[in-house]
Design an enzyme around this catalytic site. Structure first.
Site, PDB file in Angstrom:
ATOM      1  N   LYS A 170       4.390  -1.069  18.220  1.00 39.44           N
ATOM      2  CA  LYS A 170       4.696  -2.507  18.244  1.00 39.44           C
ATOM      3  C   LYS A 170       5.893  -2.849  17.349  1.00 39.44           C
ATOM      4  CE  LYS A 170       0.503  -3.888  16.891  1.00 39.44           C
ATOM      5  NZ  LYS A 170      -0.286  -2.646  16.825  1.00 39.44           N
ATOM      6  N   ARG A 221       3.201   8.943  10.253  1.00 41.90           N
ATOM      7  CA  ARG A 221       3.761   7.766   9.577  1.00 41.90           C
ATOM      8  C   ARG A 221       3.266   7.690   8.137  1.00 41.90           C
ATOM      9  NH1 ARG A 221       2.788   1.944  12.247  1.00 41.90           N
ATOM     10  NH2 ARG A 221       0.863   1.942  11.058  1.00 41.90           N
ATOM     11  N   ARG A 232       2.307   4.605   3.716  1.00 45.69           N
ATOM     12  CA  ARG A 232       1.481   3.426   3.914  1.00 45.69           C
ATOM     13  C   ARG A 232       0.025   3.765   3.620  1.00 45.69           C
ATOM     14  NH1 ARG A 232       1.760  -0.543   9.158  1.00 45.69           N
ATOM     15  NH2 ARG A 232      -0.498  -0.609   8.934  1.00 45.69           N
ATOM     16  N   ARG A 264      -9.704   1.814  11.719  1.00 50.33           N
ATOM     17  CA  ARG A 264      -8.824   0.820  12.371  1.00 50.33           C
ATOM     18  C   ARG A 264      -8.906   0.933  13.885  1.00 50.33           C
ATOM     19  NH1 ARG A 264      -3.704   2.617   9.666  1.00 50.33           N
ATOM     20  NH2 ARG A 264      -2.556   1.116  10.920  1.00 50.33           N
ATOM     21  N   ARG A 268      -5.281 -10.673  16.978  1.00 51.76           N
ATOM     22  CA  ARG A 268      -6.100  -9.455  16.971  1.00 51.76           C
ATOM     23  C   ARG A 268      -7.557  -9.761  17.315  1.00 51.76           C
ATOM     24  NH1 ARG A 268      -2.516  -6.465  13.205  1.00 51.76           N
ATOM     25  NH2 ARG A 268      -3.101  -4.281  13.156  1.00 51.76           N
TER      26      ARG A 268
END
Ligand code: AMP
Length: 190
Positions: free
Chosen positions: A14, A128, A134, A145, A89
């Site tokens: 996204k 990532r 992160r 998640r 969401r």
């Protein structure tokens, strides 16, 4: 006004595709995840609350996030439109977005669902996490998640189908091919 909801599971691309859309169509970008991470970095009260949820892979309560969204939207002046990245969401968030836009004489133009196989999502997110550091891109939180995505967020697919705004996008393969499919869909509603 071109109002785009960019949708998909964590790791579906996204953020990456949003940047390309912003560059091509000159619209504003709201990433609720980025707003929350900035609040955490700034040590604000909202940041402290948000951190508890983000570290657990859970969603921030709807009221808080809807308030952030309305404030961010009002900060844009002479906007050509907005790309909503990571919002909505939940179904209450989608209803709130519809209302907030209607109050401003606008509506969602299109919802782009970046569809990526689950194994590919895991691989991308772990990578990532190693590259960006992160905090919520670790294997345990990623799994949580993805569960949250399936339970709370994926029902929005049917919601947007009923609203007549849904557009499926094949979210894996070459970055440029994905973007071309997005542009083809966006150009039809522009
Ligand atoms: P993201 O950068 O979009 O993956 O968001 C990172 C985290 O921020 C999510 O796992 C949630 O904890 C929180 N978050 C971001 N956007 C929302 C939202 N629209 N509703 C609730 N929580 C959110």
């Amino acid at each position: 006004m071109l109002n785009i909801v960019i949708f998909g599971a964590p790791g579906s691309g996204k953020g990456t595709q949003s940047e390309k859309i912003v560059a091509k169509y000159g619209i504003n970008h709201i990433s609720t995840g980025d707003v929350l991470r900035a609040e955490i970095k700034g040590g604000t009260e909202l940041g402290k609350i948000a951190k508890g949820y983000i570290d657990q892979g859970q969603l921030i309560p709807d009221e808080l996030i809807i308030d952030i969204l309305a404030k961010t939207l009002d900060s844009f002046q002479e906007s050509k439109g907005v790309i909503f990245d990571g919002f909505p969401r939940t179904i209450p968030q989608a209803e709130a977005l519809k209302k907030v836009l209607a109050e401003r004489g606008q509506e969602v133009s299109i919802m782009l669902d970046l569809d990526v196989p689950e194994e590919e999502l895991m691989t991308r997110l772990i990578k990532r996490g190693q590259e960006s550091g992160r905090a919520d891109d670790n294997e345990e939180t990623i799994k949580k998640r993805l569960v949250v995505y399936h339970n709370q967020t994926a029902p929005l697919i049917d919601w947007y189908k009923q609203d007549g705004k849904y557009q499926h996008i094949k979210g894996f393969g070459l970055l440029e091919d994905i973007f071309a499919e997005i542009c083809e869909a966006v150009d039809k509603v522009k």
